[in-house]
Design an enzyme around this catalytic site. Structure first.
Site, PDB file in Angstrom:
ATOM      1  N   GLY A 216      -7.929   5.172  -2.099  1.00 44.99           N
ATOM      2  CA  GLY A 216      -8.911   5.432  -3.673  1.00 44.99           C
ATOM      3  C   GLY A 216      -8.344   3.640  -4.189  1.00 44.99           C
ATOM      4  O   GLY A 216      -8.355   3.964  -5.903  1.00 44.99           O
TER       5      GLY A 216
ATOM      6  N   LYS B  53       0.673  -1.509  -0.307  1.00 43.30           N
ATOM      7  CA  LYS B  53      -0.117  -0.073   0.136  1.00 43.30           C
ATOM      8  C   LYS B  53       1.000   1.024   0.241  1.00 43.30           C
ATOM      9  O   LYS B  53       2.007   1.611   0.456  1.00 43.30           O
ATOM     10  CB  LYS B  53      -1.010   0.059   1.283  1.00 43.30           C
ATOM     11  CG  LYS B  53      -2.184  -1.128   1.338  1.00 43.30           C
ATOM     12  CD  LYS B  53      -2.653  -0.387   2.718  1.00 43.30           C
ATOM     13  CE  LYS B  53      -3.858  -1.317   2.203  1.00 43.30           C
ATOM     14  NZ  LYS B  53      -4.773  -0.883   3.649  1.00 43.30           N
TER      15      LYS B  53
ATOM     16  N   LYS C 247      -0.643  -7.633   5.867  1.00 42.26           N
ATOM     17  CA  LYS C 247      -1.816  -9.077   5.968  1.00 42.26           C
ATOM     18  C   LYS C 247      -2.611  -8.388   4.926  1.00 42.26           C
ATOM     19  O   LYS C 247      -3.336  -7.427   5.265  1.00 42.26           O
ATOM     20  CB  LYS C 247      -1.318  -9.966   7.259  1.00 42.26           C
ATOM     21  CG  LYS C 247      -2.714 -10.419   7.044  1.00 42.26           C
ATOM     22  CD  LYS C 247      -2.099 -12.223   6.923  1.00 42.26           C
ATOM     23  CE  LYS C 247      -2.746 -12.572   6.940  1.00 42.26           C
ATOM     24  NZ  LYS C 247      -2.407 -13.994   5.563  1.00 42.26           N
TER      25      LYS C 247
ATOM     26  N   LYS D 282     -16.880   3.591  -2.782  1.00 38.74           N
ATOM     27  CA  LYS D 282     -18.214   3.045  -1.576  1.00 38.74           C
ATOM     28  C   LYS D 282     -19.244   2.782  -2.176  1.00 38.74           C
ATOM     29  O   LYS D 282     -19.781   4.311  -3.410  1.00 38.74           O
ATOM     30  CB  LYS D 282     -18.390   3.408   0.058  1.00 38.74           C
ATOM     31  CG  LYS D 282     -17.313   3.111   0.693  1.00 38.74           C
ATOM     32  CD  LYS D 282     -16.972   4.270   1.827  1.00 38.74           C
ATOM     33  CE  LYS D 282     -16.035   3.758   2.320  1.00 38.74           C
ATOM     34  NZ  LYS D 282     -15.973   5.335   3.171  1.00 38.74           N
TER      35      LYS D 282
ATOM     36  N   ARG E  34     -12.335  14.001   8.999  1.00 41.44           N
ATOM     37  CA  ARG E  34     -13.277  14.404   7.734  1.00 41.44           C
ATOM     38  C   ARG E  34     -14.527  14.764   8.269  1.00 41.44           C
ATOM     39  O   ARG E  34     -14.830  13.746   8.178  1.00 41.44           O
ATOM     40  CB  ARG E  34     -13.164  15.293   6.722  1.00 41.44           C
ATOM     41  CG  ARG E  34     -12.795  14.206   5.896  1.00 41.44           C
ATOM     42  CD  ARG E  34     -12.781  13.854   4.453  1.00 41.44           C
ATOM     43  NE  ARG E  34     -12.407  12.820   3.566  1.00 41.44           N
ATOM     44  CZ  ARG E  34     -13.187  11.550   3.227  1.00 41.44           C
ATOM     45  NH1 ARG E  34     -14.655  11.324   3.895  1.00 41.44           N
ATOM     46  NH2 ARG E  34     -12.211  10.238   2.878  1.00 41.44           N
TER      47      ARG E  34
ATOM     48  N   HIS F 141     -15.908  -3.541   5.387  1.00 39.53           N
ATOM     49  CA  HIS F 141     -15.426  -2.795   6.272  1.00 39.53           C
ATOM     50  C   HIS F 141     -15.994  -1.897   6.346  1.00 39.53           C
ATOM     51  O   HIS F 141     -17.907  -1.701   6.633  1.00 39.53           O
ATOM     52  CB  HIS F 141     -15.571  -2.045   4.309  1.00 39.53           C
ATOM     53  CG  HIS F 141     -14.626   0.105   4.406  1.00 39.53           C
ATOM     54  ND1 HIS F 141     -13.473   0.226   3.838  1.00 39.53           N
ATOM     55  CD2 HIS F 141     -15.766   0.468   5.315  1.00 39.53           C
ATOM     56  CE1 HIS F 141     -13.891   1.166   4.423  1.00 39.53           C
ATOM     57  NE2 HIS F 141     -14.415   1.481   5.791  1.00 39.53           N
TER      58      HIS F 141
END
Lengths: 455, 166, 166, 455
Positions: A164, A158, A201, A237, A292, A208
């Site tokens: 995104g 990552k 991992k 989403k 936010r 989520h």
């Protein structure tokens, strides 16, 4: 309390913030790009300032223009909404320097949470479970191979500055690792200007789950329960709900308390969201925190009755939170569908003029939108044109209400994701709550030749 | 370049054919006509200020007819009652900020109406985030109009000066 | 390059073909025309059946062009491909109910296509709330069409028969 | 459960019932007059039947047409909505004869409650306080004078078959009585075909408080709290809210229990409303019962979370109520504004084409409407085009939400009562809850020459 708030955003969230300000008796300033001259947020703000051309880097992302607009209108606070400058520690700092209140956490907290690796470490220290992984950016392949082996494949690469889905690679075995690191670094560099990546991992088909918190400047932090956001496509989403069917009251209380502790540990103020993966064995792992307001905040507002945006403004003005943890009650079930101006099959954006826009209401339906009949959906910005939130006594009633609302919604002139939402809502696994972040794969899998055929 | 007679003829055609919109673009020229002949002009589309709100800044639609081609020099539409037999250029604000006609409160203004200005000459200052941004003329010409008062806030694209191009 | 005559010709074509929008773009030229002559047909206005629903009854807009002047005799619009050089009258249903062509299941129909009917002659029965309502012809003429099958439900204003008036 | 319900109504309430049916998985049949061919209720019902010309006596009030439509479509139930045939004992009887379920109380109960004098007696017998008055129609002036004297002036003359202010006269002193009886009888005769009138004690500046009840066919009756409907103009409700600021929890429980007892005494089933006057000393008097769904049912749905229309359908199908009195909780405060197509000053109906219809949503806002951009408001029917319901944690929040919603609502092409609602919502007495049925007089009194000037 503030006298005048500048809203550094557009579309439905700018309208949402105008609603909150009007309820609080605070004047509003809309800023807009030339493409948004006829938008509803410009019409309904008390004042408006054009801050640049259509391109968002020159308007909605233009910090000097936003600050100047606040100065010439005498605004005493800026609400950044979501997206655009909402997680800009720089804007928050400039606001501080200009004596304009930024409606959000302190710049230091924004910076901390914006750095995924530092955020992980901070959460781990505060006792929040994080995914096993490298404790920071990885700079050489050998070290990476060793860590990956210790974690056990599959692992995920990552971007430290990520989001995104960009700079992200799933690695199934050791021989794929080196290539994956290279690609992820390149993507991260291109997308965020920073090529640093780390290893975690990889959890297969997780849920989520995210917790909404809000804190004031007097040390109080309260959580407003969780949202399940497993229905995603390309890490975006599509549909969110609260509560999650995967959480018992006991787990909710435990997770909530743990999130509140962690937020207090980093001196979190204002609204924020702590995202987690829930694996199939019921283990939670911290993913990241969003400093936010979230797009999906209405589902939490609907089940708790708390107006998160008004609460954000109040705590930014120095007021104490108007409620304590014990006052937060969860009432029924809420689902939000994000209606995007996109072809529901090809997923291609569909900007244009909406000739007819009619969303039926009735019991349990909330609509957040800046669209209306004869409005133009600009190609310059996000394709989300409306959020429909259905509330029911239970999940079944919320689903039924969402379905009939989408069936009776008329949006003509552009294509929307409504047909896709109707497919999701009719899916037996969705209806029985058996969902994970892989849920949407089935709709892509239904059309194996889709992109080829379209191309 | 299109002249007034041609525009008049096009407007006649628009009326005759009961068009609601007409747009023509060719190199260096763009004309766009819109009529709400049948539909009553809709508040949702027209940018008329909301009845409940009061705009302290000039409404963009009214204040910036040259908005289509900012940030700097654009051909203004001839205004009703104004002679437009020479080429006019409008200097619009490239940034949001506060307009100052002179370098310091005590100094004389950079320019006055009637003066001849040179390309590159400073016309005014726009203050944004405590920074003084000098706005220069992109044309040689005579200054015929100053739209904004000293010390007044300006939006992006708001017109500042009109020049008669020499 | 486009001149006024060309624009005029395009506008003629737009009128002739009843277009609501026309757009043409080629190097250096763009023309866009929009007409709101009536309202653009909108699904909200057009009475197209909802995608989710299935009408078991014929959609009124399609089935009952004579709806404007029910409840009995109206002049139908000539249909495409039909000769209409004589006077037609349409008998519409004055009530909601079930249409029967004969007094009892075993009896012969009251009328057949091709027959000449007299004013006051019973054409059919509409059953509503167990009551048999006889529908009479208001004209003398030849029966040219029966729109509804025996035993089929009919709405208010739905057309039943067409007569060629003598 | 029913398979198919015919909705014997139009406009927003037909849409409301379609929503409920879709949530329950029941097919719908719309009936419509020729004037309503392009209405949303026709579009979104599964089937539709034209039942007559525009005039409602020949279409929406035409019992044979409605029953025939149910028969030809095979509907197994009829929901009458409010208005039109909703309190027609005759329709309920014909339904029984035709083996179609009528979604409402039994014909006997409808008839009993439709006769004001009999209803009064029944309520008195059941222990519900009624206004002192003549126990039945008054046929001679002498008797009337005696009763009036006993009651003490002022008294009110009312039509036995009355409603909507017709056949109603306030009498301040004995010498006005005879003339008032005459006028009221004439009005009642003209309006209802029955000239019978009765006498009641007249309460000055009372509050109009009503209780919502619902009963099943297994003997259960539950109340859903009260609605305050004191904001009326010419006996037409304009704005309703729940709860009423005038009721303590204790009074609510006591009144609610008394209403439930009375409903049980008359074997009330399905939804119904018991209306009361609350005088300035805190005394309640039964006014009348409405044996149907009310326009203002959404405020009760909003604070209780109960879907009254779905519950109506369930109990009509023979199911037991899905909740008991103890399950009913009241959450926050709800206000409904009825948006009418009327000039807000002259009160003259304003039918026509709505070019733009945009009601902003956002938190706490429910919209019930059949209107949309480019729809036509027909002159043939009720002028109500939309109901906006605002929900807040408290009355203050509900008022603030209603205000900002009305301020940001755009309805163009016709005139609406929105400006009048904004005046009400800004009134200090309204905001502090000091309201009564005389509240609206102040707006008429502000413009003494209004009608003269307009004329």
């Amino acid at each position: 309390m503030f006298k005048k708030i500048l809203i550094a955003n557009r579309g439905e969230i700018a309208m949402r913030i105008i609603c909150a300000c009007r309820e609080l008796g605070i004047k509003t300033v809309a800023v807009y790009s030339e493409a948004d001259e006829n938008s509803l947020h410009v019409r309904f703000a008390d004042e408006d300032v054009c801050i640049g051309p259509a391109r968002s880097t020159e308007s909605y992302l233009n910090v000097p223009a936003v600050i100047s607009a606040a100065e010439i209108t005498g605004a005493d606070a800026i609400h950044p909404g979501y997206g655009f400058l909402s997680e800009s520690a720089y804007l928050a700092e400039v606001c501080e320097a200009c004596h304009i209140r930024f409606v959000g956490p302190d710049p230091g907290v924004i910076r901390l949470m914006g750095d995924k690796a530092r955020a992980r470490r901070a959460m781990k220290k505060a006792g929040v479970p994080v995914l096993p992984g490298s404790d920071g950016p990885i700079d050489n392949d050998e070290k990476a191979a060793k860590i990956a082996k210790d974690l056990g494949y599959p692992v995920i690469v990552k971007a430290v500055a990520g989001g995104g889905g960009r700079g992200m690679r799933i690695v199934q075995s050791a021989n794929e690792l080196s290539q994956a690191l290279k690609t992820a670094r390149r993507e991260a560099e291109a997308a965020f200007g920073v090529g640093d990546v780390y290893l975690e991992k990889y959890v297969e088909s997780p849920r989520h789950i995210e917790f909404q918190v809000i804190g004031d400047h007097h040390g109080a932090v309260v959580h407003l329960g969780e949202r399940e956001c497993s229905i995603q496509r390309r890490h975006q989403k599509l549909l969110e709900e609260s509560p999650s069917v995967a959480l018992t009251d006991k787990v909710r209380r435990r997770m909530g308390a743990s999130v509140v502790d962690a937020a207090k540990a980093v001196q979190y103020t204002n609204a924020g969201t702590f995202e987690f993966l829930l694996d199939q064995a019921g283990n939670f792992y911290f993913l990241e925190a969003n400093t936010r307001l979230q797009v999906e905040h209405p589902v939490t507002e609907t089940v708790t009755g708390v107006d998160i945006v008004k609460e954000q403004i109040r705590v930014a003005a120095g007021e104490r939170l108007s409620f304590r943890q014990g006052d937060v009650a969860f009432n029924g079930h809420a689902i939000e569908c994000r209606i995007n101006a996109e072809d529901p099959d090809t997923l291609v954006p569909s900007p244009g003029v909406i000739h007819v826009f009619s969303v039926p209401g009735g019991p349990g339906i909330r609509v957040d939108t800046a669209a209306h009949s004869d409005c133009t959906i600009s190609p310059y910005y996000d394709s989300m044109i409306a959020k429909i939130i259905a509330h029911g006594r239970d999940r079944q009633e919320a689903i039924a209400r969402m379905r009939r609302t989408l069936e009776m919604t008329v949006i003509e002139g552009i294509r929307t994701t409504i047909p896709l939402h109707l497919k999701i809502l009719a899916d037996p696994d969705f209806v029985s709550g058996k969902i994970s972040t892989s849920f949407m794969n089935r709709f892509a899998a239904d059309r194996p030749n889709r992109l080829a055929a379209a191309g | 370049m299109m002249n007034l007679d041609e525009i008049r003829s096009i407007l006649e055609l628009v009326r005759e054919h009961e068009l609601s919109e007409f747009e023509l673009e060719r190199d260096g020229l763009k004309i766009r006509i819109r009529k709400d002949a049948i539909h009553q002009p809709s508040l949702l589309m027209s940018g008329v200020p909301a009845p409940a709100g009061t705009a302290t800044l000039p409404a963009p639609a009214a204040a910036a007819p040259a908005r289509e081609t900012p940030p700097s020099i654009a051909e203004p539409a001839p205004e009703a009652g104004e002679e437009a037999d020479y080429d006019l250029a409008v200097v619009s604000s490239p940034i949001v900020g506060t307009f100052y006609r002179s370098a310091e409160p005590a100094s004389p203004p950079f320019v006055e109406v009637g003066e001849t200005v040179k390309k590159g000459q400073v016309l005014c200052i726009i203050e944004a985030m405590k920074l003084m941004n000098e706005i220069e003329s992109e044309y040689d010409g005579d200054l015929v109009k100053i739209y904004v008062e000293n010390g007044q806030p300006v939006q992006y694209g708001e017109r500042l000066f009109a020049l008669k191009i020499s």
